[in-house]
Design a protein around this motif. Structure first.
Motif, short mmCIF file in Angstrom:
data_model
loop_
_atom_site.label_atom_id
_atom_site.label_comp_id
_atom_site.label_asym_id
_atom_site.label_seq_id
_atom_site.Cartn_x
_atom_site.Cartn_y
_atom_site.Cartn_z
N MET A 1 0.84 -1.17 0.00
CA MET A 1 0.00 0.00 0.00
C MET A 1 0.88 1.24 0.00
O MET A 1 0.64 2.19 0.72
CB MET A 1 -0.90 -0.07 1.22
N SER A 2 1.90 1.21 -0.82
CA SER A 2 2.87 2.30 -0.85
C SER A 2 2.29 3.59 -1.43
O SER A 2 2.81 4.67 -1.17
CB SER A 2 4.11 1.88 -1.64
N ASP A 3 1.22 3.50 -2.21
CA ASP A 3 0.61 4.70 -2.79
C ASP A 3 -0.27 5.44 -1.80
O ASP A 3 -0.65 6.58 -2.05
CB ASP A 3 -0.24 4.33 -4.01
N LEU A 4 -0.61 4.80 -0.69
CA LEU A 4 -1.48 5.42 0.30
C LEU A 4 -0.72 6.48 1.07
O LEU A 4 0.37 6.24 1.57
CB LEU A 4 -2.02 4.35 1.27
N GLN A 5 -1.29 7.66 1.16
CA GLN A 5 -0.71 8.75 1.94
C GLN A 5 -1.61 8.99 3.16
O GLN A 5 -2.84 9.05 3.02
CB GLN A 5 -0.64 10.04 1.11
N VAL A 6 -1.00 9.09 4.34
CA VAL A 6 -1.75 9.37 5.56
C VAL A 6 -1.18 10.63 6.18
O VAL A 6 0.03 10.73 6.40
CB VAL A 6 -1.68 8.19 6.56
N TYR A 15 -7.08 12.22 10.96
CA TYR A 15 -6.08 11.71 10.03
C TYR A 15 -6.82 11.41 8.74
O TYR A 15 -7.94 10.88 8.76
CB TYR A 15 -5.45 10.42 10.56
N GLU A 16 -6.19 11.74 7.63
CA GLU A 16 -6.79 11.49 6.32
C GLU A 16 -5.89 10.57 5.51
O GLU A 16 -4.68 10.76 5.47
CB GLU A 16 -6.97 12.79 5.55
N ALA A 17 -6.52 9.61 4.86
CA ALA A 17 -5.81 8.70 3.95
C ALA A 17 -6.25 9.03 2.53
O ALA A 17 -7.45 9.11 2.24
CB ALA A 17 -6.14 7.25 4.27
N THR A 18 -5.27 9.24 1.66
CA THR A 18 -5.57 9.50 0.26
C THR A 18 -4.84 8.49 -0.61
O THR A 18 -3.75 8.02 -0.28
CB THR A 18 -5.16 10.93 -0.16
N LEU A 19 -5.47 8.19 -1.71
CA LEU A 19 -4.92 7.28 -2.70
C LEU A 19 -5.10 7.96 -4.05
O LEU A 19 -6.24 8.21 -4.47
CB LEU A 19 -5.68 5.95 -2.64
N GLU A 20 -3.98 8.32 -4.68
CA GLU A 20 -4.03 9.03 -5.96
C GLU A 20 -4.94 10.26 -5.86
O GLU A 20 -5.83 10.46 -6.68
CB GLU A 20 -4.47 8.10 -7.08
N ASP A 21 -4.74 11.07 -4.84
CA ASP A 21 -5.46 12.32 -4.60
C ASP A 21 -6.94 12.14 -4.26
O ASP A 21 -7.69 13.11 -4.21
CB ASP A 21 -5.33 13.28 -5.78
N GLU A 22 -7.38 10.91 -4.02
CA GLU A 22 -8.76 10.65 -3.60
C GLU A 22 -8.77 10.37 -2.10
O GLU A 22 -8.01 9.54 -1.61
CB GLU A 22 -9.32 9.44 -4.34
N LEU A 23 -9.63 11.07 -1.37
CA LEU A 23 -9.79 10.80 0.05
C LEU A 23 -10.48 9.45 0.20
O LEU A 23 -11.61 9.28 -0.27
CB LEU A 23 -10.61 11.91 0.72
N VAL A 24 -9.80 8.49 0.83
CA VAL A 24 -10.34 7.13 0.92
C VAL A 24 -10.64 6.70 2.34
O VAL A 24 -11.28 5.68 2.56
CB VAL A 24 -9.41 6.11 0.22
N GLY A 25 -10.16 7.46 3.32
CA GLY A 25 -10.43 7.08 4.70
C GLY A 25 -10.05 8.17 5.68
O GLY A 25 -9.22 9.03 5.36
N VAL A 26 -10.66 8.12 6.87
CA VAL A 26 -10.36 9.09 7.92
C VAL A 26 -10.45 8.42 9.28
O VAL A 26 -11.16 7.44 9.46
CB VAL A 26 -11.31 10.31 7.90
N ILE A 27 -9.70 8.97 10.22
CA ILE A 27 -9.86 8.68 11.63
C ILE A 27 -10.13 10.02 12.31
O ILE A 27 -9.29 10.92 12.24
CB ILE A 27 -8.61 8.05 12.28
N GLU A 28 -11.28 10.14 12.94
CA GLU A 28 -11.60 11.35 13.69
C GLU A 28 -11.10 11.18 15.11
O GLU A 28 -11.17 10.07 15.67
CB GLU A 28 -13.11 11.58 13.68
N ARG A 58 -2.53 1.95 11.46
CA ARG A 58 -1.10 1.71 11.73
C ARG A 58 -0.29 3.00 11.62
O ARG A 58 0.50 3.34 12.50
CB ARG A 58 -0.55 0.67 10.75
N ARG A 59 -0.50 3.73 10.56
CA ARG A 59 0.28 4.96 10.36
C ARG A 59 -0.11 6.05 11.36
O ARG A 59 0.75 6.81 11.82
CB ARG A 59 0.13 5.45 8.93
#
Length: 94
Positions: A1-6, A15-28, A58-59
């Motif tokens: 999952m190296s393309d995932l940015q957190v 915390y926001e997780a993006t994949l190729e500039d798409e918001l794909v997940g969050v932790i509030e 994890r991140r």
């Protein structure tokens, strides 16, 4: 999952997780001094089952550790992650 940015977005308390500039997940979360209470984790439905939620947690926990904070795991997904990953149990506030 190296393309995932957190990224931590302190102004939004999440915390926001993006994949190729798409918001794909969050932790509030909320902060109380040096303790971060993780409240809710959400992954976009069309990305569920891809491991994004676990990698996001994890991140985020790695960031909590790097910043010397403690964790209050109120989110069921975060608690479940901790049940499977003893290496993060030292972060839990007493």
């Amino acid at each position: 999952m190296s393309d995932l940015q957190v990224v931590d977005r302190p102004a939004s308390l999440r915390y926001e997780a993006t994949l190729e500039d798409e918001l794909v997940g969050v932790i509030e979360y909320r902060l109380d001094g040096d303790t971060i209470a993780m409240l809710h984790t959400e992954v976009e439905p069309h990305h569920e089952g891809e491991g994004i939620g676990s990698e996001l947690v994890r991140r985020a926990l790695d960031d909590v550790r790097a910043n010397g904070k403690k964790l209050q795991p109120l989110c069921p997904f975060v608690r479940s992650f901790l049940d499977r990953h003893d290496e993060y149990r030292d972060l839990v506030a007493n």
